[in-house]
Design a protein around this motif. Structure first.
Motif, PDB file in Angstrom:
ATOM      1  N   ASP A 162       5.955   5.452 -19.545  1.00  0.00           N
ATOM      2  CA  ASP A 162       5.510   6.219 -18.375  1.00  0.00           C
ATOM      3  C   ASP A 162       3.986   6.185 -18.289  1.00  0.00           C
ATOM      4  OD1 ASP A 162       5.876   7.686 -16.122  1.00  0.00           O
ATOM      5  OD2 ASP A 162       5.961   9.606 -17.157  1.00  0.00           O
ATOM      6  N   VAL A 163       3.454   5.099 -17.728  1.00  0.00           N
ATOM      7  CA  VAL A 163       2.000   4.935 -17.626  1.00  0.00           C
ATOM      8  C   VAL A 163       1.585   5.038 -16.168  1.00  0.00           C
ATOM      9  CG1 VAL A 163       1.854   3.500 -19.682  1.00  0.00           C
ATOM     10  CG2 VAL A 163       2.233   2.432 -17.456  1.00  0.00           C
ATOM     11  N   PRO A 164       0.321   5.444 -15.913  1.00  0.00           N
ATOM     12  CA  PRO A 164      -0.138   5.554 -14.518  1.00  0.00           C
ATOM     13  C   PRO A 164      -0.204   4.193 -13.832  1.00  0.00           C
ATOM     14  CG  PRO A 164      -1.567   6.778 -16.021  1.00  0.00           C
ATOM     15  CD  PRO A 164      -0.673   5.930 -16.861  1.00  0.00           C
ATOM     16  N   TYR A 214      -4.704   7.190   0.021  1.00  0.00           N
ATOM     17  CA  TYR A 214      -5.474   6.593  -1.075  1.00  0.00           C
ATOM     18  C   TYR A 214      -6.318   7.646  -1.793  1.00  0.00           C
ATOM     19  CZ  TYR A 214      -8.862   3.881  -3.671  1.00  0.00           C
ATOM     20  OH  TYR A 214      -9.655   3.388  -4.689  1.00  0.00           O
ATOM     21  N   MET A 215      -6.945   8.551  -1.052  1.00  0.00           N
ATOM     22  CA  MET A 215      -7.764   9.588  -1.685  1.00  0.00           C
ATOM     23  C   MET A 215      -6.938  10.402  -2.678  1.00  0.00           C
ATOM     24  SD  MET A 215     -10.467  11.235   0.985  1.00  0.00           S
ATOM     25  CE  MET A 215      -9.187  12.027   1.975  1.00  0.00           C
ATOM     26  N   ASN A 216      -5.730  10.761  -2.285  1.00  0.00           N
ATOM     27  CA  ASN A 216      -4.884  11.563  -3.163  1.00  0.00           C
ATOM     28  C   ASN A 216      -4.408  10.760  -4.369  1.00  0.00           C
ATOM     29  OD1 ASN A 216      -3.235  13.839  -3.972  1.00  0.00           O
ATOM     30  ND2 ASN A 216      -1.489  12.722  -3.164  1.00  0.00           N
ATOM     31  N   LEU A 217      -3.926   9.542  -4.137  1.00  0.00           N
ATOM     32  CA  LEU A 217      -3.394   8.726  -5.238  1.00  0.00           C
ATOM     33  C   LEU A 217      -4.502   8.261  -6.176  1.00  0.00           C
ATOM     34  CD1 LEU A 217      -0.740   6.531  -3.401  1.00  0.00           C
ATOM     35  CD2 LEU A 217      -0.392   8.644  -4.694  1.00  0.00           C
ATOM     36  N   SER A 224       7.191   5.261 -13.276  1.00  0.00           N
ATOM     37  CA  SER A 224       8.589   5.668 -13.130  1.00  0.00           C
ATOM     38  C   SER A 224       8.862   6.317 -11.782  1.00  0.00           C
ATOM     39  CB  SER A 224       8.960   6.656 -14.242  1.00  0.00           C
ATOM     40  OG  SER A 224       8.119   7.801 -14.179  1.00  0.00           O
ATOM     41  N   GLU A 225       7.819   6.868 -11.130  1.00  0.00           N
ATOM     42  CA  GLU A 225       8.025   7.574  -9.874  1.00  0.00           C
ATOM     43  C   GLU A 225       8.424   6.630  -8.745  1.00  0.00           C
ATOM     44  OE1 GLU A 225       4.936  10.328  -8.743  1.00  0.00           O
ATOM     45  OE2 GLU A 225       4.335  10.553 -10.830  1.00  0.00           O
TER      46      GLU A 225
END
Length: 323
Positions: free
Chosen positions: A199-201, A174-177, A185-186
């Motif tokens: 392509d939105v976060p 969670y800290m990284n994301l 899209s990932e």
């Protein structure tokens, strides 16, 4: 970027090669492990000698836990005899791997891939220590078979430590994301050609929901894995008084269906799921791995639970009064 297609970089190719080699190595290891449990001579000759009892837990253990950490812990104990040291107890080893998990979770939350990979390495060390506490317990209690200590204080302490370790992993992810939200899209599987995407976060609430569902799925996997391990162990590890019952017991255990179901639990255990997430983080495919587990993990677990329960009912009916 609406109207454009999202494609994976060419750098993904070495990762595909790595995963392929890893999968092939584990497949060969599985063939070797399950292949050595052929019909004992007693089954063929109907003799009265004792038929070797299998370890159901080892048959259901996740691949890294089985082929790396379990055997590694056994070798470590054989070489250094730490179970003979007065201050070494299983609970001491368990406490140690909690601190390792805390540091590992912190590193998994780092912005740089190399430190996240170090964190995954520390989580593997945590798993090794988790196996080592079981080895220490068995050596100190003169126990030969690889099996859970159901109902003991150490059993519940170990379970609590595993849950805390999983929480540290989720915290690090969670800290990284949260700092660097992945693109929508990932999380999609590769398609050729892909559909046009915006392509939105990914939103923070989606990240939290995903991690919450995966944590809940891990608890379900632990519950069912332990349930069927106990059920099959009760049947297949029992000492039969009559030779025909022992022969039937061994034949059912060595049947392709039983082996297949136990092998499925290698992939379906909580450790198997976490191992898949470790691989995703190590290869910098963290979010796609999370999305795959969130979308398909519950379905996969449900299928394995259903076939395990049906087989368990069938085995109990075949064994009858012998169990």
């Amino acid at each position: 970027m609406e109207g454009q297609w999202i494609t994976r970089p060419v750098a993904f190719s070495p990762s595909i090669l790595f995963v392929g080699v890893l999968a092939l190595s584990l497949f060969i290891a599985d063939l070797n492990f399950y292949g050595v449990t052929g019909d004992p001579p007693c089954m063929k000759n109907n003799c009265s000698a004792t038929i070797p009892k299998p370890s159901v837990k080892l048959s259901m253990q996740d691949h890294m836990g089985h082929y790396v950490h379990h055997y590694g812990a056994e070798v470590f104990e054989d070489q250094f005899r730490i179970s003979y040291l007065p201050f070494i107890t299983p609970n001491f080893v368990t406490t140690t791997h909690l601190f390792v998990a805390c540091l590992a979770g912190y590193l998994v939350g780092n912005e740089q891939l190399k430190w996240r990979q170090v964190g995954i390495g520390l989580f593997q060390l945590r798993t090794f220590l988790d196996m080592l506490d079981g080895v220490v317990y068995r050596r100190q209690h003169k126990q030969v078979m690889y099996v859970n200590g159901w109902g003991t204080i150490g059993y519940y302490i170990d379970a609590a430590a595993d849950i805390i370790g999983a929480l540290f992993l989720m915290w690090g992810i969670y800290m990284n994301l949260n700092r660097h939200p992945p693109r929508r899209s990932e999380g999609l599987p590769l398609r050729n050609p892909p559909e046009p995407l915006t392509d939105v976060p990914v939103s923070n609430s989606t990240i939290k929901l995903t991690l919450g569902l995966i944590l809940f799925q891990g608890l379900l996997r632990s519950f069912f894995w332990d349930r069927y391990q106990f059920a099959f162990h009760t049947i297949f590890a029992k000492v039969m008084q009559r030779v025909p019952d022992a022969v039937l017991q061994a034949r059912i255990f060595n049947s392709p269906l039983t082996r297949f179901i136990l092998w499925c639990w290698k992939l379906s255990s909580a450790e198997g799921m976490v191992g898949f997430l470790y691989l995703g983080i190590f290869l910098d495919w963290e979010w796609p791995a999370l999305v795959i587990v969130r979308k398909y993990g519950f379905i996969q677990l449900g299928v394995v639970v259903i076939i395990s329960q049906l087989h368990l009912w069938q085995v109990r009916e075949l064994m009858g009064q012998a169990i």
